[in-house]
Design an enzyme around this catalytic site. Structure first.
Site, PDB file in Angstrom:
ATOM      1  N   LYS A 179       0.833  -1.206   0.000  1.00 39.56           N
ATOM      2  CA  LYS A 179       0.000   0.000   0.000  1.00 39.56           C
ATOM      3  C   LYS A 179       0.875   1.266   0.000  1.00 39.56           C
ATOM      4  CE  LYS A 179      -3.037  -3.071  -0.214  1.00 39.56           C
ATOM      5  NZ  LYS A 179      -4.292  -3.377   0.381  1.00 39.56           N
TER       6      LYS A 179
HETATM    7  C1  LIG Z   1      -5.164  -4.557   0.762  1.00 45.53           C
HETATM    8  C2  LIG Z   1      -6.621  -4.353   0.783  1.00 45.53           C
HETATM    9  C3  LIG Z   1      -7.394  -4.709   1.889  1.00 45.53           C
HETATM   10  C4  LIG Z   1      -6.813  -5.438   3.070  1.00 45.53           C
HETATM   11  O1  LIG Z   1      -5.812  -4.734   3.716  1.00 45.53           O
HETATM   12  P1  LIG Z   1      -4.994  -5.437   4.921  1.00 45.53           P
HETATM   13  O2  LIG Z   1      -4.370  -4.297   5.645  1.00 45.53           O
HETATM   14  O3  LIG Z   1      -3.991  -6.324   4.254  1.00 45.53           O
HETATM   15  O4  LIG Z   1      -5.963  -6.181   5.745  1.00 45.53           O
HETATM   16  C5  LIG Z   1      -8.738  -4.421   1.875  1.00 45.53           C
HETATM   17  N1  LIG Z   1      -9.315  -3.824   0.811  1.00 45.53           N
HETATM   18  C6  LIG Z   1      -8.610  -3.483  -0.287  1.00 45.53           C
HETATM   19  C7  LIG Z   1      -9.294  -2.814  -1.427  1.00 45.53           C
HETATM   20  C8  LIG Z   1      -7.239  -3.746  -0.341  1.00 45.53           C
HETATM   21  O5  LIG Z   1      -6.559  -3.443  -1.445  1.00 45.53           O
END
Ligand SMILES: *Cc1c(COP(=O)(O)O)cnc(C)c1O
Length: 370
Positions: A179
Site C-alpha cells: 500500500k
Molecule cells: C489490501 C486491501 C485490503 C486489506 O488490507 P490489509 O491491511 O492487508 O488487511 C482491503 N481492501 C482493499 C481494497 C485492499 O486493497
C-alpha cells in the site's frame, strides 16, 4: 523488477529500535502520535489505528451497527478482504458491477442493489482512485445509509480536494507493504463522527473502558490494536508521505506516456477532480489478448506483473456460496480477466520505466490473439 518496493530505511529502523528499547511495546504513545499524524494529514476528526485494514473494516461495520443477516453493498471487483469483513460479521455482501474506465463501483447500478435489509454501502477506491463519491453519497443520503470507504489503497488520494477516507461516514486505510505507506501489517479507521469513534475505541481493545483502578468490560470487543512497534514505522513513513505520493504520481505519468501508444493496452484514467495514488498501476488489455500469457512473458523478462484485483464472485468461496453468474457482473468479470498491474513505486527510474514499457510491448505483441 518487483511490483512494489516499500520506501523504508534508517528512519524506520531507528524508530523500531527506540520503541523496543523503551520497554513499552503495544498500543501507546507511538500509536497516539501516528493517529495524530494521519488526522493532521487527512483532516479527519478521529483516527484509530488497527492491526490491518481487514480488521478495521470489520470493526467499523460492527461499530456502525451492522448485524448478522444484514446486507452491505460493495463493488464486485476488489481484494476479497472487502467482502470477508462483511461475512465475518455474519452479514451478506451484495456485489455491484463496476465502471469499465475507473474500475470503481458504478453508481448507476447502486440504487437497484439496495433492499430493506441493506445497512451500509462500502465503496472501494480501486487502486487508490476515489470512487464517484458524490453519486454514491446522494444515494446513501436518500436511503439513510452510512458509507464506509474501503480506502485501503487510497491514503493520499483526493476527491474535489478532500482526502479519500474522509468522504463518507468512516474510512479505512491499509499499511500492508503493497500500500501507500507501510507498518508491515496495520490499518487506520478515520471518521468525523464522535459517537462512532468512541465505539471503535472501546471495541478495538476488548470492549474495555478504564475505571479508577481496573478495566470494566462493557462489550464483547476485539483485540484489533496496532502495536507501538508498528506505529513507530508508520510515524517514520508519514514524514515521507508527500515524497511517496508525488513519486508514485510522477512515475505513473511517466509510465502512461510510455504505454499509451502500445496497441491493445489502455492506460489508467484519472477523472477530473480526483488525484489517484496509483497504489497499483493497472492497465486494461483488449478482450482478445490473453492476459495470463502476458504475465508469463513479462516474468521471462524479469518484470513482475499480476492481475488487477479480483472478481470476487469468481473465487471458489464466493462461487460456492453465492453462485453469481458472470452476466450479472459483466464489467467485473472483464476486469478480472483483462486488467494487468505493472511495477510502480517512487524508486523506479526513467530507465526502469522504459524497461517495463518495452517488456509490455513485446509481451503483448508475442501473445497470440484469441
Ligand atoms: C489490501 C486491501 C485490503 C486489506 O488490507 P490489509 O491491511 O492487508 O488487511 C482491503 N481492501 C482493499 C481494497 C485492499 O486493497
Amino acid at each position: 523488477m518487483r511490483l512494489n518496493v516499500p520506501l523504508t530505511g534508517a528512519p524506520e529502523v531507528d524508530a523500531v529500535r527506540e520503541v523496543i528499547e523503551s520497554g513499552y511495546l503495544t498500543q501507546g504513545a507511538k500509536t497516539a502520535a501516528f493517529e495524530d499524524s494521519i488526522r493532521a494529514y487527512t483532516s479527519a476528526r478521529h483516527a484509530a489505528a488497527v492491526s490491518s485494514a481487514t480488521t478495521g473494516l470489520h470493526l467499523a461495520l460492527v461499530a456502525l451497527g451492522v448485524q448478522p443477516g444484514d446486507e452491505v453493498v460493495i463493488p464486485g471487483f476488489s481484494f476479497p478482504a472487502t467482502a470477508n469483513a462483511v461475512i465475518q460479521q455474519g452479514a451478506i455482501p451484495v456485489f455491484v458491477d463496476i465502471d469499465a474506465a475507473t474500475f470503481n463501483l458504478d453508481p448507476a447500478l447502486l440504487e437497484a442493489a439496495i433492499t430493506d435489509r441493506t445497512r451500509a454501502i462500502m465503496p472501494v477506491h480501486a487502486f487508490g482512485l476515489c470512487a464517484d463519491m458524490d453519486a454514491i453519497t446522494a444515494v446513501a443520503e436518500r436511503r439513510g445509509l452510512p458509507v464506509l470507504e474501503d480506502a485501503a489503497c487510497a491514503l493520499g488520494g483526493t476527491y474535489d480536494g478532500r482526502h479519500a477516507g474522509t468522504l463518507g461516514t468512516a474510512g479505512v486505510y491499509s499499511f500492508h507493504p503493497r500500500k501507500i505507506i507501510t507498518t508491515a501489517e496495520g490499518g487506520m479507521i478515520t471518521t468525523d463522527d464522535d459517537t462512532l469513534a468512541a465505539r471503535i475505541s472501546v471495541l478495538r481493545a476488548h470492549g474495555a473502558v478504564r475505571g479508577e483502578l481496573f478495566m470494566e468490560f462493557v462489550d464483547a470487543g476485539f483485540n484489533y490494536r496496532l502495536s507501538d512497534v508498528h506505529s513507530a514505522i508508520g510515524l517514520a513513513q508519514m514524514t515521507r508521505i508527500d515524497e511517496i505520493v508525488s513519486g508514485r504520481r510522477r512515475a505513473a505519468a511517466a509510465l502512461t506516456s510510455r504505454v499509451a501508444g502500445i496497441a491493445g493496452v489502455q492506460a489508467p484514467t484519472e477523472p477530473a477532480g480526483t488525484a489517484h495514488t496509483f497504489q497499483s498501476y493497472v492497465v486494461r488489455l483488449d478482450d482478445d489478448i490473453d492476459r495470463d500469457e502476458v504475465i508469463r512473458r513479462m516474468r521471462t523478462r524479469d518484470v513482475e506483473t499480476t492481475l488487477g484485483t479480483y472478481g470476487m464472485h469468481l473465487q471458489p468461496y464466493f462461487r460456492e456460496r453465492f453462485a453469481i453468474p458472470d452476466a450479472a457482473l459483466p464489467e467485473t468479470t472483464r476486469a478480472h480477466h483483462q486488467a494487468l498491474t505493472l511495477p510502480l513505486y517512487p524508486q523506479l527510474t526513467d530507465d526502469d520505466l522504459d524497461t517495463v514499457a518495452e517488456a509490455l510491448r513485446l509481451s503483448v505483441w508475442e501473445s497470440p490473439r484469441r
